[in-house]
Write a protein that holds these residues in place. Structure first.
Motif, short mmCIF file in Angstrom:
data_model
loop_
_atom_site.label_atom_id
_atom_site.label_comp_id
_atom_site.label_asym_id
_atom_site.label_seq_id
_atom_site.Cartn_x
_atom_site.Cartn_y
_atom_site.Cartn_z
N ASN A 1 61.13 -89.63 31.39
CA ASN A 1 59.91 -89.62 30.61
C ASN A 1 59.03 -90.84 30.81
O ASN A 1 57.96 -90.94 30.22
CB ASN A 1 60.24 -89.44 29.13
N CYS A 2 59.47 -91.79 31.62
CA CYS A 2 58.63 -92.94 31.94
C CYS A 2 57.42 -92.42 32.70
O CYS A 2 57.56 -91.65 33.64
CB CYS A 2 59.40 -93.95 32.79
N SER A 3 56.23 -92.83 32.27
CA SER A 3 55.02 -92.31 32.91
C SER A 3 54.62 -93.16 34.10
O SER A 3 53.65 -92.85 34.78
CB SER A 3 53.88 -92.30 31.90
N GLY A 4 55.35 -94.26 34.31
CA GLY A 4 54.98 -95.15 35.41
C GLY A 4 53.68 -95.88 35.16
O GLY A 4 52.97 -96.22 36.11
N CYS A 5 53.37 -96.15 33.91
CA CYS A 5 52.10 -96.82 33.61
C CYS A 5 52.13 -98.28 34.05
O CYS A 5 51.10 -98.90 34.23
CB CYS A 5 51.78 -96.73 32.12
N ARG A 6 53.30 -98.85 34.17
CA ARG A 6 53.53 -100.20 34.69
C ARG A 6 53.14 -101.32 33.71
O ARG A 6 53.00 -102.46 34.11
CB ARG A 6 52.85 -100.39 36.05
N ILE A 7 52.96 -100.95 32.45
CA ILE A 7 52.68 -101.99 31.45
C ILE A 7 53.84 -102.98 31.42
O ILE A 7 53.65 -104.18 31.34
CB ILE A 7 52.52 -101.33 30.05
N CYS A 8 55.05 -102.47 31.51
CA CYS A 8 56.21 -103.35 31.32
C CYS A 8 56.50 -104.23 32.53
O CYS A 8 57.27 -105.18 32.43
CB CYS A 8 57.45 -102.49 31.03
N ASN A 9 55.87 -103.92 33.66
CA ASN A 9 56.33 -104.51 34.91
C ASN A 9 56.37 -106.03 35.00
O ASN A 9 57.28 -106.59 35.56
CB ASN A 9 55.57 -103.94 36.11
N ALA B 1 56.88 -103.27 24.07
CA ALA B 1 55.62 -103.10 24.78
C ALA B 1 55.41 -101.70 25.33
O ALA B 1 54.28 -101.27 25.50
CB ALA B 1 55.52 -104.11 25.91
N CYS B 2 56.45 -100.98 25.62
CA CYS B 2 56.29 -99.68 26.29
C CYS B 2 55.46 -98.75 25.40
O CYS B 2 55.89 -98.35 24.33
CB CYS B 2 57.64 -99.03 26.58
N PRO B 3 54.26 -98.40 25.85
CA PRO B 3 53.40 -97.59 24.98
C PRO B 3 53.92 -96.16 24.84
O PRO B 3 53.57 -95.47 23.89
CB PRO B 3 52.05 -97.61 25.69
N ALA B 4 54.77 -95.75 25.78
CA ALA B 4 55.30 -94.40 25.70
C ALA B 4 56.56 -94.36 24.84
O ALA B 4 57.08 -93.30 24.53
CB ALA B 4 55.62 -93.89 27.10
N GLY B 5 57.05 -95.53 24.48
CA GLY B 5 58.25 -95.58 23.65
C GLY B 5 59.48 -95.05 24.36
O GLY B 5 60.40 -94.55 23.72
N VAL B 6 59.52 -95.16 25.69
CA VAL B 6 60.68 -94.60 26.40
C VAL B 6 61.70 -95.68 26.77
O VAL B 6 62.67 -95.40 27.46
CB VAL B 6 60.28 -93.81 27.66
N ILE B 7 61.48 -96.91 26.32
CA ILE B 7 62.50 -97.93 26.56
C ILE B 7 63.29 -98.11 25.26
O ILE B 7 62.73 -98.29 24.19
CB ILE B 7 61.89 -99.29 26.98
N THR B 8 64.60 -97.99 25.39
CA THR B 8 65.45 -98.15 24.22
C THR B 8 66.20 -99.46 24.35
O THR B 8 66.73 -99.78 25.41
CB THR B 8 66.49 -97.01 24.16
N VAL C 1 67.12 -99.86 28.22
CA VAL C 1 67.31 -98.74 29.15
C VAL C 1 66.02 -97.93 29.15
O VAL C 1 65.48 -97.61 28.10
CB VAL C 1 68.48 -97.84 28.69
N ILE C 2 65.53 -97.63 30.34
CA ILE C 2 64.32 -96.82 30.44
C ILE C 2 64.71 -95.37 30.71
O ILE C 2 65.53 -95.09 31.58
CB ILE C 2 63.39 -97.34 31.56
N ASP C 3 64.16 -94.49 29.92
CA ASP C 3 64.39 -93.06 30.12
C ASP C 3 63.49 -92.64 31.29
O ASP C 3 62.31 -92.38 31.12
CB ASP C 3 64.02 -92.34 28.82
N VAL D 1 58.46 -94.63 38.65
CA VAL D 1 59.01 -94.97 37.34
C VAL D 1 59.50 -96.42 37.37
O VAL D 1 59.78 -96.97 38.44
CB VAL D 1 60.21 -94.07 36.94
N SER D 2 59.61 -97.00 36.21
CA SER D 2 60.14 -98.35 36.11
C SER D 2 61.61 -98.28 35.73
O SER D 2 62.06 -97.27 35.19
CB SER D 2 59.37 -99.14 35.06
N ARG D 3 62.33 -99.36 36.03
CA ARG D 3 63.77 -99.33 35.81
C ARG D 3 64.22 -100.72 35.37
O ARG D 3 63.67 -101.73 35.83
CB ARG D 3 64.44 -98.96 37.14
#
Ligand SMILES: Cc1cc2nc3c(=O)[nH]c(=O)nc-3n(C[C@H](O)[C@H](O)[C@H](O)COP(=O)(O)OP(=O)(O)OC[C@H]3O[C@@H](n4cnc5c(N)ncnc54)[C@H](O)[C@@H]3O)c2cc1C
Ligand code: SF4
Ligand code: SF4
Lengths: 672, 325
Positions: free
Chosen positions: A597-605, A638-645, A592-594, A621-623
């Protein structure tokens, strides 16, 4: 019924698994240890936790002892997690408040030292106890399922699965990339071990596919893309231009007769290049659909833009010949998918010592299947390229199989089809036949009997690997096509040389060359040998990692036609179970992506192996699409912001588990 | 505010560059509001004051202490413990006290190696040392024993030394965020103890550059290319730490074409900044071939620790280079 939130009451159940666990681990000592762990309300050991009385024990304790978390120290969660979750649910507890400690596969089965085993089992139990105290109750969601099935590949596997589903009244989209369905089986004359005629079995099934109203047959078509998830896939199919309208054609073949090429001139792929065809042709007489196809490479109009177009004229008013036809894309919604893409026969030209492609009278088994076939290029006469009838024939087993340079696995069908070809060639030519084999593998129903029969027919058997095939040196200055076979006869214990005039290479079965693309398209994995991987060889043999995708036939692993048909019916049953129920329950342990707080960096995409992540351009934001997410955790890490749980795999839960594992290094954890 | 009795505030400077001291002034004219609300009882950099003055205070008498700098000497450790005891709220102010900061990179070495470099090998820092002298904790002089603080092998963060109530990230912290913290203190609206006062997203969130899906074939050093001003720097191969760095700076560095170096530290909930950044970058390197991947990393990231743990080595799961005893 659940105890107040602040009071965590964990029940720990140590299973003996008969003696599987208790022979190595002191289960009583383990339960005693568990009793001393924080928040553990009770701990028991029992002979078989998964048995009815075992399950009943847990249910009773949940009710009587007000347990609100359960740890079962037993086998792999793959085996029984579902069982114990159900037990909890039956007793009114959220099923996700259960954790298993795998003390069988990971402890009892990997050591016989009771001291080490107990120490490691304690670590596993401590880890599970600490972890379960951090579990949250989770709810499963359910999605509606589209009651339609896509079958990819129209070999015997795809045909069988489609017919079974249609019989149950379900709609099927059957996509085959060749101009006709039938696959490899349609190339054979007879099938082992019964020697019944392949066409007599297959042709009625092929016709049934054509006539079945619930089946939409798309030949000469390929899957362009697959989107969506279990229950609701959106599939785009590219229908390649065949230049003859399937709707208008009545199969009169006038176009073929009238083609400006008066004689067949080009190798027919279907006959393994042994026969010839025109640019407009039927791959084989019983092809389904019974509609010719025009090959754009060899058709003068399509390749050079210059031809009288006799075919158009021959078709006349019907107007079925469409030389300006283009590829079209059709879209379908389906709830389940059966992948039945079959195999490719091993190409022996990579083994120079067998001379395939260099020596004219070295054939592959598939070529010989065509030669012995009444509908084949020679009308069923077994003759060599120069038209002569062979007198001495060798069949070389295990070509490309059981060979560490090519495929290490056994292709399973080659021994048997080699016996079949020995019988057929003998019957047609009365030649001397030599079968050179490494081991004779005849383990199926009626197989050994067939072997005995072929032996009785006078076929020779040499146990040994053929090392080399070379031309017999010229006699009286004349070079013939006869060959010398060198084989290391392991029963006689010496190298033998003998001459033959025909070699048949019993080539193995290997994954299709585009396996990796297909795997990716349907979100599956491959086993080491490259065939599609089933979810579990015993528990879920036709399921894949993608919940709505099932496997049938050789694309899952080498097998013969009876096994293929059985597996195809199994896959059809599984697909049926999914779509007939109408809904599918999704596991809640997704990522689940918060979004706040997702910065939309798109690393996870582009990381998700299941394409479960989408990017919202507007909100930046990513979802995660929960229907697609398998909870593998790739994006979480991978999420550098740590907002994926990773739900059910939160940092807290994982750290708690690690701390538990290290219980003996962190004594204060044990303080109750 | 003025009706309320004035609170007591302290500032302290341990192992850090001093930038944090100046950063306090970034609150501009609001410094007067701070002065109005608090009596500054201890601020060695700006006002006269002695350790013994602090020692004399009652426990918990200081309302708020902003402590910058890491702990690398016995004196700093003493001050950290003292100020902890005397303060109701202890705030780790800036990267060095929060995560070790630049001084924390010294954990790649140890006291002996550092002293060797400074007092023996590096003639620029210590030109003449024929007797190979080293600073000593105790030195006997005719006048009596002189003491120097003990220089530790390992740099620690403030919270590896004493309990910390809040963290203000940044090298140095941003004025707005400092003011937000002060306001929260004044209004008694502090978050849960242990919190970082700051954003819960990363620098990309504040960065205006256009991002697409990431695939990186080559990393460049900043002097090697002139980046396009509108496209994500990382996508251009510049190792921008913005993806993993807590927001709050307004993407100052990327704004001026310079990749983020990660001074605001890891985002909320992230345990190890470098590990996060590494796994994120590893996922977007555009190759499946292990040798090529190795080459991409070797060519483009010559100093991985300095890049991924520039500010956070002391706080990281790695903490320090293995000691050979
Ligand atoms: C020489 C030889 C002799 C044999 N003799 C016997 C025998 O006598 N008895 C016996 O029991 N077994 C025999 N076998 C084994 C038998 O061929 C297989 O068990 C059987 O053909 C498997 O059927 P299948 O449908 O899985 O695969 P296939 O027959 O390979 O069918 C797969 C179909 O999928 C299509 N396809 C592939 N990829 C795609 C795609 N991406 N999109 C759409 N369509 C696709 C293919 O064109 C093909 O039509 C023999 C095998 C060989 C090589
Ligand atoms: S957890 Fe795995 S499956 Fe789920 S979105 Fe992330 S990468 Fe995809
Ligand atoms: S990696 Fe994390 S922060 Fe970046 S887009 Fe994905 S979820 Fe958002």
């Amino acid at each position: 019924m659940i105890a107040p939130k602040d009071e965590t009451r964990i029940g720990v159940y140590v299973c003996h698994c008969g003696t599987n666990i208790s022979a190595v681990i002191d289960v009583e000592a383990l339960a005693e240890f568990a009793r001393g762990l924080p928040q553990v309300a009770l701990a028991r050991d029992y002979k078989y936790m998964c048995s009815d009385p075992g399950q009943e024990l847990i249910k009773q304790d949940i009710v009587d002892k007000k347990l609100n978390r359960i740890v079962v120290a037993a086998c792999s969660p793959l085996l029984h997690e579902a069982t114990f979750r159900r037990v909890a649910e039956d007793a009114g507890l959220n099923p996700f408040l259960v954790q298993m400690a795998n003390i069988r596969e990971q402890v009892a089965w990997v050591t016989d030292d009771p001291v080490d085993a107990l120490a490691k089992a304690k670590a596993h139990v401590a880890a599970a106890v600490r972890r379960v105290s951090k579990h949250e109750p989770l709810e499963r969601r359910s999605v509606d399922v589209t009651p339609r099935v896509l079958v990819v590949g129209g070999g015997i596997a795809g045909i069988q699965a489609s017919l079974t589903l249609a019989e149950a009244g379900k709609e099927v989209i059957l996509v085959e990339r060749e101009p006709s369905i039938g696959g490899h089986m349609s190339m054979f004359d007879k099938t082992f071990p019964t020697l019944d005629c392949a066409a007599c079995i297959l042709t009625p099934k092929m016709t049934a596919v054509k006539d079945e109203r619930n089946i939409r047959l798309l030949t000469y078509s390929e899957i362009e893309s697959v989107e969506g998830a279990v229950g609701n896939y959106k599939v785009k199919v590219r229908r390649k231009a065949r230049y003859i309208s399937e709707e208008k054609c009545v199969g009169c073949m006038a176009c073929i007769d009238q083609c400006v090429f008066t004689k067949p001139k080009f190798p027919n792929e279907y006959d393994q290049g042994l026969g010839l065809r025109k640019p407009v042709y039927m791959p084989f007489p019983q092809a389904v659909p019974p509609v010719p196809i025009i090959d754009p490479e060899t058709c003068l109009q399509l390749s050079k833009g210059k031809c009288k177009q006799n075919c158009v004229e021959a078709c006349g008013e019907r107007g079925a010949v469409l030389l300006d036809q283009e590829d079209t894309i059709e879209e379908f919604e389906v709830g389940a998918i059966i992948v039945a893409t079959g195999f490719k026969a091993f190409d022996p030209s990579v083994m120079p010592y067998y001379g395939y492609g260099r020596l004219p009278n070295v054939y592959t088994s598939l070529e010989v299947e065509r030669l012995v076939n009444a509908a084949g290029p020679t009308g069923g006469k077994l003759v060599l390229r120069d038209g002569s009838v062979p007198k001495r024939v060798v069949i070389v087993h295990c070509v490309g199989s059981r060979d560490k340079n090519y495929h290490t696995y056994c292709s399973r069908v080659c021994c048997m089809y080699s016996l079949k070809l020995a019988h057929l060639v003998k019957e047609k030519t009365d030649a001397e036949i030599y079968n050179c084999y490494i081991d004779m593998r005849t383990s199926g129903k009626g197989f050994e009997e067939f072997y005995n029969r072929v032996q009785d027919e006078g076929v020779h058997f040499i146990r040994g690997k053929v090392g080399d095939i070379s031309l017999v040196p010229p006699e009286n200055g004349e070079q013939s096509n006869r060959m010398t076979i060198q084989v290391d006869d392991t029963l006689l214990g010496k190298v033998r040389n003998f001459d033959v005039d025909m070699v048949i290479l019993a080539v193995g079965l290997e994954p299709q060359p585009d396996t990796d693309d297909v795997r990716r398209m349907f979100g599956m994995s491959c086993s080491t040998e490259g065939f599609f991987l089933e979810k579990h060889p015993k528990l879920a043999p036709v399921n894949t990692a993608n919940d709505g995708v099932f496997l049938a036939g050789v694309c899952q692993g080498v097998k013969d036609i009876p096994d293929t048909v059985a597996q195809a019916d199994a896959a059809a049953a599984k697909a049926l179970a999914l779509i007939d129920r109408g809904t599918f329950e999704l596991e809640p342990n997704t990522a689940v992506i918060d979004e706040d707080n997702c910065s939309g960096c798109r690393i996870c995409n582009n990381l998700c192996p299941y394409d479960a992540i989408e990017y919202d351009e507007e909100k930046e934001v990513s979802r995660v699409i929960p229907e697609l997410c398998k909870g593998c955790g790739t994006c979480v890490a991978a999420c550098p912001a740590g907002v994926i749980t990773g739900v059910h795999f939160t940092n807290d839960q994982i750290f708690a588990e690690i701390e538990g594992m290290l219980f003996d290094a962190m004594p204060d954890l044990l303080a109750v | 505010m003025s009706e309320k009795p004035k609170g007591k505030m302290a500032f302290y400077w341990a192992a850090s560059c001093g930038g944090c001291e100046i950063a306090v002034l970034q609150v501009d004219a609001k410094i007067l509001d701070i002065a109005a609300a608090f009596d500054i009882v201890f601020w060695p950099c700006a006002t006269d004051g002695k350790t013994r003055d602090v020692e004399k205070l009652a426990d918990g008498e200081i309302d708020v202490c902003l402590f910058n700098g890491a702990i690398r000497t016995s004196e700093q450790e003493y001050m950290a413990r003292l100020l902890r005891k005397k303060s109701k709220v202890l705030i780790a102010f800036g990267s060095c006290s929060q995560e070790g900061g630049i001084p924390g990179l010294a954990n790649l070495s140890n006291r002996k190696e550092i002293f060797d470099t400074v007092y023996k090998e590096n003639s620029a820092t210590f030109p003449e040392n024929p007797d190979d002298l080293r600073p000593q904790h105790e030195t006997e002089m005719p006048e009596g024993t002189l003491y120097l603080p003990v220089f530790y092998d390992t740099v620690k963060t403030l919270d590896q030394t004493v309990e910390v109530d809040y963290y203000l990230p940044g090298c140095p912290p941003e004025g707005d965020n400092i003011w937000a913290a002060v306001t929260a203190i004044l209004e008694g609206k502090l978050p849960d103890p242990g919190s970082v006062i700051g954003a819960h997203s990363t620098v990309c969130d504040e960065c205006k550059r256009i991002r697409t899906e990431k695939k990186i074939k080559k990393f460049y050093r900043t002097w090697e290319i002139k980046p396009d001003p509108d496209t994500c720097l990382l996508e251009q191969g510049l190792l921008c730490c913005g993806i993993a760095t807590r927001a709050g700076c307004g993407a100052l560095c990327p704004e001026v074409n310079s990749p983020c170096i990660g001074c605001q530290g890891a985002n909320e909930g992230v345990q190890d900044f470098g590990a996060r950044l590494i796994s994120a970058l590893a996922s977007v390197i555009d190759s499946e071939d292990p040798e090529e991947i190795d080459q991409i990393i070797k060519d483009g990231i010559p100093d991985p620790i300095g890049t991924f743990y520039r500010f956070s080595l002391a706080k990281s799961l790695l903490r320090r280079k293995k000691q050979t005893v």
